[in-house]
Design an enzyme around this catalytic site. Structure first.
Site, mmCIF file in Angstrom:
data_model
loop_
_atom_site.group_PDB
_atom_site.id
_atom_site.type_symbol
_atom_site.label_atom_id
_atom_site.label_comp_id
_atom_site.label_asym_id
_atom_site.label_seq_id
_atom_site.Cartn_x
_atom_site.Cartn_y
_atom_site.Cartn_z
ATOM 1 N N GLU A 73 0.816 -1.217 0.000
ATOM 2 C CA GLU A 73 0.000 0.000 0.000
ATOM 3 C C GLU A 73 0.850 1.269 0.000
ATOM 4 O O GLU A 73 0.507 2.250 -0.649
ATOM 5 C CB GLU A 73 -0.896 -0.022 1.249
ATOM 6 C CG GLU A 73 -2.030 0.952 1.223
ATOM 7 C CD GLU A 73 -2.997 0.718 2.365
ATOM 8 O OE1 GLU A 73 -3.410 1.719 2.965
ATOM 9 O OE2 GLU A 73 -3.332 -0.443 2.666
ATOM 10 N N ASP A 74 1.970 1.247 0.721
ATOM 11 C CA ASP A 74 2.713 2.484 0.957
ATOM 12 C C ASP A 74 4.075 2.600 0.281
ATOM 13 O O ASP A 74 4.676 3.672 0.321
ATOM 14 C CB ASP A 74 2.936 2.681 2.470
ATOM 15 C CG ASP A 74 1.644 2.920 3.223
ATOM 16 O OD1 ASP A 74 0.615 3.218 2.587
ATOM 17 O OD2 ASP A 74 1.659 2.795 4.459
#
Length: 179
Positions: A65-66
């Site tokens: 996600e990051d």
């Protein structure tokens, strides 16, 4: 793939490299501290013969996600079980935009596997513990979002570990009660 303590060490190094240069909102600490704390909390509250799997998945839970790490990379380096858990813990940003974050999280926690929910609750607990360093405007959104998620979880079967984590989260949320 056998999930060994050596693989845990590799996951620590991988997560440190993946999150290099990232800072935690609010306190500005290196981001890697968050997944390390999530793994630590999980180890404190959960007993499992699959602890290495859970720790590795905790360490890597935000990488897709990051950081732009691909699930295929995680599967290749750490196995399909780890990749499957990380995938469950990765929010689909397109759905996030259309459905809304709270609604999406509520949908997700109802269908997560027990292991993924344990990690998600450890993640949420660590985030709630960090709220004191966040701006009031962030807390004003995050606290009710967390309460909504916890209320939603009453609809599913919960383990003792899930219930323990929910109690810990609720205890932290009391600090932000407006009653």
């Amino acid at each position: 793939m056998e999930i060994t303590s050596e693989l845990v060490e590799q996951a620590i190094i991988f997560a440190i490299k993946a999150h290099k240069g990232q800072k935690r909102k609010g306190n500005g600490l290196p981001y890697i501290m968050h997944p390390m704390r999530v793994a630590s909390v999980l180890q404190e509250v959960k007993e499992s013969k699959n602890m290495n799997l859970l720790i590795i998945s905790s360490l890597l839970h935000d990488t897709v996600e990051d950081t732009g790490v691909k699930l295929t990379t995680i599967a290749k380096k750490f196995g399909h079980q780890v990749a499957a858990l990380v995938e469950e813990l990765t929010l689909d940003k397109d759905l996030y935009e259309t459905v809304g974050k709270t609604e999406l999280l509520c949908q997700e926690v109802l269908k997560m596997t027990s292991y993924a929910l344990c990690i998600k609750l450890c993640d949420r607990l660590d985030n709630v513990r960090d709220l004191k360093a966040m701006k009031e405007s962030f807390r004003a959104k995050y606290v009710p979002e967390t309460r909504t998620i916890l209320d939603t979880l009453k609809q599913r079967k919960l383990t003792g570990t899930h219930q323990k984590l929910i109690s810990l989260i609720e205890l932290e949320l009391e600090k932000y009660s407006t009653n």
